[in-house]
Design a protein around this motif. Structure first.
Motif, PDB file in Angstrom:
ATOM      1  N   ARG A 526       0.805  -1.430   0.191  1.00  0.00           N
ATOM      2  CA  ARG A 526      -0.034   0.070   0.046  1.00  0.00           C
ATOM      3  C   ARG A 526       0.826   1.141  -0.066  1.00  0.00           C
ATOM      4  NH1 ARG A 526      -4.936  -2.623   3.677  1.00  0.00           N
ATOM      5  NH2 ARG A 526      -6.266  -2.726   1.784  1.00  0.00           N
ATOM      6  N   ILE A 581      -5.618   0.918   5.461  1.00  0.00           N
ATOM      7  CA  ILE A 581      -5.600   2.344   4.621  1.00  0.00           C
ATOM      8  C   ILE A 581      -5.653   3.578   5.710  1.00  0.00           C
ATOM      9  CG2 ILE A 581      -6.980   3.915   3.051  1.00  0.00           C
ATOM     10  CD1 ILE A 581      -7.995   1.437   1.807  1.00  0.00           C
ATOM     11  N   GLY A 582      -4.638   4.456   5.486  1.00  0.00           N
ATOM     12  CA  GLY A 582      -4.557   5.407   6.254  1.00  0.00           C
ATOM     13  C   GLY A 582      -3.432   5.321   7.475  1.00  0.00           C
ATOM     14  N   LYS A 603      -2.532   3.764   1.118  1.00  0.00           N
ATOM     15  CA  LYS A 603      -3.560   3.576   0.453  1.00  0.00           C
ATOM     16  C   LYS A 603      -3.520   2.329  -0.567  1.00  0.00           C
ATOM     17  CE  LYS A 603      -2.735   6.457  -3.483  1.00  0.00           C
ATOM     18  NZ  LYS A 603      -3.439   7.705  -4.264  1.00  0.00           N
ATOM     19  N   ASP A 604      -4.646   1.998  -0.985  1.00  0.00           N
ATOM     20  CA  ASP A 604      -4.757   0.782  -2.084  1.00  0.00           C
ATOM     21  C   ASP A 604      -4.160   1.533  -3.299  1.00  0.00           C
ATOM     22  OD1 ASP A 604      -5.865  -1.539  -0.990  1.00  0.00           O
ATOM     23  OD2 ASP A 604      -8.030  -0.659  -1.112  1.00  0.00           O
TER      24      ASP A 604
END
Length: 606
Positions: A526, A581-582, A603-604
């Motif tokens: 990610r 995510i994040g 993130k993706d």
């Protein structure tokens, strides 16, 4: 070649162990003939009731193949049709054995490994067992349909020709000399065997001492030099030549702890134990520096070794014993490699040599490896059954699978940390770069032969193995030109860790049981970084365009020395980069000799 040979042998001995020393008076050409009458004449001419007292035949002699000379041995049981052939032609590097039995067949390849198979299942083997047991002398021809074909006149003689169709078999024909009542030819859809040089043997029986399979220079010729007839079956003649170079507990299984299901402890020549990787796509390997540390004698003669990144020249070393728990395997050959970034830490790999002796269970969920004694092993679980494709001329096992509905043959490779990749010829044939909308391309890992050419990164819709369907797996689309025998691709840890795997290579099958990882979605890095772990750091090889890594200022060539204050793992798919995510990662990075800190918000990316 052995399958071809065994069919000819079975036909030749099973059928032709029927000739008579003196020919019976020839029948009138106008005399009506029947299949039953012709076969009765053959039996009478070749000893009649004497055949009722023969249970087993054993032949041995010379085999000529491709202008080279070797030896053969053949054993045949008349009651059941079970038969075993063994052939050896040193100049052609041929040393194989094959057994056909009603219950279970077996083969032994050039390396001495045995493979077990269900017996009497395919059409050729059904014919084989019928012929080897003289099935046509049973009531109603042993269930076969027998037709009398028009006579043939080869070389001026007259032959009666009988056509046999055994239920489930391919069918075959016998050409019987009408004057001598000897069978001179056996033909099926694949070949014709020619029989000659009949000689009297024990109890007045007559057998052919020369058999030629086909008529070209490259087809086998079998010249019998010794025949033995036994009144009782010697079961030892039929037994598979299983490996005897190991000992294990009486339970027939040994379970050891294994980090990530694959890294376990093994002793070498009584030293250790040392960390060792179980790699289904590999052979016995030890690093050069560790071989020296163990005091192994490395042979001077170089050996060519195929590897990802290109073929390399290596050497071999003999190991007296390896010990895994209560399992001891003796007299092993290890390939000695200059492994990249080898700093003297124990680096050993085992795989193929153990898989051919033992059934092996890889339990990723419980971090265990179990080795089962191969010959008596019987799977009792409820996993999906997947046939394995085994190759006699190499190591490794393959399966058939589908990617987005496209069928292919794939290598199973627990040593592949990256995951799933497709070979370039398969990618190009099916236009997968465009079909999958691949837009990222970058570093593709390295093997013992060095770095691999770049690959495209994408996601499949589905990977299907048997009745199991894995959704949205990450895939690497290779750009490196394939070799002449490339398959569709390689299935590695990102797929295999979803299952408890049981490999039974001796029987050519694998079992897949879903584990806790089964339904977990696969997360691509990610931060958008393609990493190459080495010497305690994560080397940044590719920073994908538009990724968090690029946004934070990371560049190819950077070395990540710490992640949130912790040393990086040696996993190219480091789970820290797969967090939700994040998540913000604080990366300590060395660039041009200076240390920097970068914050990356995950993130993706794919």
């Amino acid at each position: 070649m052995l399958r071809f040979l065994r069919a000819a042998q079975a036909l030749a001995l099973g059928l032709i162990a029927l000739g008579g020393a003196q020919p019976l008076p020839a029948q009138s050409q106008s005399e009506p003939q029947t299949a039953a009458g012709i076969l009765a004449q053959v039996r009478e001419a070749t000893g009649g009731e004497a055949w009722d007292h023969v249970a087993e035949l054993h032949a041995e002699g010379t085999m000529l193949l491709g202008g080279k000379s070797g030896t053969f041995q053949y054993t045949q049981v008349l009651l059941t049709g079970a038969n075993v052939d063994r052939a050896q032609v040193p100049a052609l590097d041929l040393k194989e054995s094959h057994a056909t039995e009603p219950a279970e067949d077996w083969e032994q390849d050039n390396f001495g490994y045995v493979e077990l198979k269900p017996g009497g299942k395919n059409p050729g083997e059904i014919d084989d067992l019928y012929i080897s047991s003289n099935g046509w002398w049973r009531p109603n021809f042993g269930g076969a349909s027998v037709s009398l074909l028009p006579q043939a006149t080869p070389n001026g003689s007259t032959d009666d020709v009988l056509q046999f169709q055994v239920p489930g078999g391919n069918g075959f024909t016998l050409s019987i000399n009408r004057h001598t009542h000897y069978i001179e030819r056996i033909a099926n859809s694949g070949s014709t065997t020619y029989l000659s040089d009949y000689r009297r043997v024990e109890d007045g029986l007559v057998l052919p001492f020369r058999k030629q399979i086909g008529t070209t220079a490259s087809t086998p010729v079998l010249i019998t030099t010794k025949l033995t007839l036994l009144p009782q079956v010697d079961e030892a003649d039929l037994q598979p030549p299983f490996s005897t170079d190991y000992t294990m507990s009486s339970s027939g299984q040994v379970t050891v702890p294994a980090e990530d299901g694959l890294i376990f402890k093994m002793k070498v020549n009584g030293q250790g134990p040392f960390p060792t990787v179980f790699d289904t796509g590999g052979v016995n390997i030890v690093s050069t520096t560790f071989a020296k540390r163990l005091g192994l004698k490395v042979e001077e003669a170089p050996v060519q070794f195929g590897a990802i990144g290109g073929a390399i020249t290596v050497h071999t070393a003999h190991v007296g014993s390896v010990t895994i728990g209560d399992l001891v395997v003796r007299d092993q050959t290890f390939y000695v490699l200059d492994i990249p970034s080898d700093s003297g830490d124990p680096v050993m790999i085992v795989g193929w040599e153990l898989m051919r002796r033992f059934a092996v269970r890889v339990d990723f969920e419980h971090n265990q490896l179990t080795f089962f004694d191969g010959p008596p092993f019987h799977y009792t679980g409820s996993g999906a059954t997947v046939p394995l494709i085994m190759h006699k001329d190499g190591n490794g096992a393959e399966i058939r699978a589908e990617v987005d509905g496209i069928p292919g043959v794939f290598t199973l490779d627990t040593g592949n940390q990256i995951g799933l990749f497709l070979n370039s010829s398969f990618v190009q044939e099916h236009h997968l770069v465009a079909a999958l909308g691949a837009r990222y391309r970058g570093y593709n890992g390295r093997g013992f032969g060095g770095p691999s050419p770049e690959a495209w990164f994408a996601r499949l819709h589905t990977l299907r193995i048997s009745d199991l369907e894995i959704a949205n797996p990450v895939v690497r689309l290779q750009t490196q030109p394939d070799g002449p025998y490339a398959n569709a691709g390689n299935i590695g840890q990102s797929i295999l860790h979803r299952f408890t795997l049981t490999f039974d290579c001796m029987r050519g099958v694998m079992y897949l049981e879903k584990n806790v990882n089964w339904a977990k979605p696969e997360v691509f890095n990610r931060a958008g970084l393609i990493l190459d772990p080495a010497d305690g750091v994560d080397n940044v090889m590719t920073v994908l365009a538009g990724s968090p890594g690029e946004a934070s200022g990371l560049k190819a060539g950077d070395s990540i020395t710490a992640i949130n204050g912790q040393a990086p793992s040696d996993d190219p798919n480091d789970p820290l980069f797969s967090q939700p995510i994040g998540t913000v990662l604080h990366l300590a990075v060395r660039r041009d000799g200076a240390l920097h800190v970068y914050d990356v918000t995950l993130k993706d990316v794919l």
